[in-house]
Design an enzyme around this catalytic site. Structure first.
Site: not given
Ligand code: NAP
Length: 500
Positions: A183, A392, A292, A258
């Protein structure tokens, strides 16, 4: 087998289930605009239903026995072929990534080349899925271990590295013999489609790799809740990750999350300040701060702070903000309106919590009005516990925290719930290694930026940033496989001694 896909105007991105491209039946969709130019419509991401996730899980479940029994080196060859295709098509994939996510074309190319390296490395792991042989305490006995796939795994990924992050999950999952349902973020459906298409053309059998677009709360949640999904690998925000971790734990699923970061750079008075300033700027404003591992706090010794802040400001002002597809652009837009609005809220907060020394207002004018552009922004004299220094932001915003000495710098660097990456700049080897040992994070860079990682090296964080095994490198195999221990007794007799 698919064919190379061209993104047409206003197409609805299909899902990929059981080896077929299929349109979602949900009827609900999200428009995807180029974040640098809203007049450029990429198309729509469908908001698929829970039923559509269930169908994909069924397809993966049915494909599992044959894929599990496919020899691992044969699985690795398909992953290697995906690497070749991605390398051949890197230019068009980079342009698509820039158009959809906003990073500059050179940043997109960098992400794709790193992904090719990850694919190559992981394909090789297929020939190294080794266990070990152990001697027994008993005569004519020995023990060996084997790695076995989990079954169907669920992958949930963010938009900011929509090529590298999914692939560093997909490749080890496949090599280990799992089938999967992915997904992706609803913000990057077309880049996701291009990735699936590469794997399909590389020769994956139908049902092994399924992709369903949709909202996290519905499609993502169904993947987490589905009892046939044995493991969830998630990358995204802490808020969503902690929800997923708790839900999956109720079903005793394996989970790897992560999540976010708030990465510090420490600059000591004896540092090479030119190097420190160049690397801080690169870490803070590269990829528009939407990484990130982005540098978002610079912790600097008071004695050099005035000089160093001026060096940062001089460099930040020279960065060219604009459409990442145009040559010479250093900083692209925020990915979408929600992310842009979040950054604007932090700009307002920063003016209360720190001293604005650079940027601070959205960019206006013909080149900017149809996109989500914020200039590189620096706040000086931010307190270590200010929200600006603790939360963040995921935008081009850097906070300067002044400290009196190394000990205070090290304490401030770790005084946060996140623990992904950290850097220190100093010419004192003792201080540098002391920092590497003390700082609470998963990745430390000495005299280099907080960003970046190599394909064969583990990647991940601690504290609120990461839970579960690290990703990439040989350790990635551990998450996607179970260890089975086999005791062999070739005496042919009843055992006389017990072993405990
Ligand atoms: P996000 O809002 O947490 O979304 C990540 C994924 O989770 C998306 O596919 C999202 O779907 C899905 N999701 C949202 N709510 C969910 C739920 N209740 N159940 C299951 N899945 C759900 O994060 P983002 O805004 O896409 O990405 C930015 C974040 O990623 C930042 O915090 C960044 O630091 C982190 N990140 C971390 C790393 C690492 O390796 N540490 C690497 C890259 C990014 P949707 O399509 O609906 O949004």
């Amino acid at each position: 087998m698919g064919t190379a896909i061209q993104v047409k105007e206003a197409t609805i991105c299909p899902n990929y289930v059981n080896g077929q491209w299929v349109q979602s039946r949900s009827g609900r969709k999200l428009v995807r605009l180029n974040p640098a130019n809203h007049d450029d419509v990429l198309g729509f991401a469908p908001l698929s239903t829970r039923d559509e996730i269930r169908e994909a899980v069924d397809a993966a479940r049915q494909a599992f026995p044959a894929w599990r029994d496919t020899p691992a080196p044969v699985r690795g060859k398909i992953v290697m072929q995906a690497a070749r295709l991605m390398a051949e098509e890197k230019e068009s994939l980079a342009r698509l990534l820039t158009r959809e996510e906003g990073k500059t074309v050179s940043e997109s190319l960098g992400e794709i080349l790193r992904t090719v390296n990850i694919l190559e490395y992981t394909a090789g792991e297929a020939r190294r899925l080794a266990g070990e042989t152990l001697p027994s305490e008993l005569p004519k006995n020995f023990i060996y271990t084997i790695r076995q796939p989990l079954g169907v795994v669920g992958l949930i990924t963010p938009w900011n590295f929509p090529v590298a992050v999914p692939v560093w999950k997909i490749a080890p999952a496949l090599v280990c013999g799992n089938t999967l349902v992915w997904k992706p973020s609803e913000l990057t459906p077309f880049t996701s489609r291009a990735i699936v298409d590469l794997f399909a053309r590389a020769g994956l059998p139908g049902g092994v790799f399924n992709m369903v677009n949709g909202a996290g709360e519905e499609a993502g949640d169904e993947l987490v809740e589905h009892p046939a999904v044995r493991a969830i690998s998630f990358t995204g925000s802490c808020e969503v990750g902690s929800l997923i971790y708790a839900k999956a734990a109720r079903q005793m699923k394996k989970v790897q999350c992560e999540m976010g970061g708030k990465n510090p750079v420490v600059v000591l008075a004896d540092a090479d300040l030119e190097l420190a300033a160049d690397c801080t700027i690169m870490g803070a404003f590269g990829s528009t701060g939407q990484r990130c591992t982005a540098t978002s706090r610079v912790i600097v010794e008071e004695s050099i702070a005035d000089k160093f802040v001026q060096m940062l400001v001089d460099r930040a002002r020279k960065l060219k903000v604009g459409n990442g597809a145009e040559p010479g652009t250093n900083v692209g837009p925020s990915v979408d309106e929600a992310q842009f609005n979040k950054v604007q809220e932090y700009l307002a907060l920063g003016k209360r919590e720190g001293k604005l020394v650079c940027g601070g207002e959205r960019l206006r004018g013909e080149a900017y009005d149809r996109g989500w552009f914020t200039p590189p922004t620096i706040f000086d004299r931010v307190a270590p516990d200010a929200r600006l220094a603790q939360e963040e932001i995921f935008g081009p915003v850097l906070s300067v925290i002044r400290v009196k000495d190394f000990d205070e710098a090290a304490a401030v660097a770790s005084g946060i719930r996140y623990g992904l990456a950290a850097s220190i700049f100093s010419t004192n080897a003792n201080a540098v290694f002391e920092f590497a040992e003390r700082v609470e994070c998963g990745i430390v860079h000495l005299n280099s930026p907080t960003v970046g990682g190599e394909a064969h090296v583990p990647f991940g964080g601690i504290k609120a940033t990461g839970i579960g095994e690290r990703e990439t490198g040989s350790i990635a195999i551990e998450f996607y496989s179970e260890l089975k221990i086999v005791y062999v007794d070739y005496t042919g007799r009843k055992r006389e001694t017990n072993i405990y």
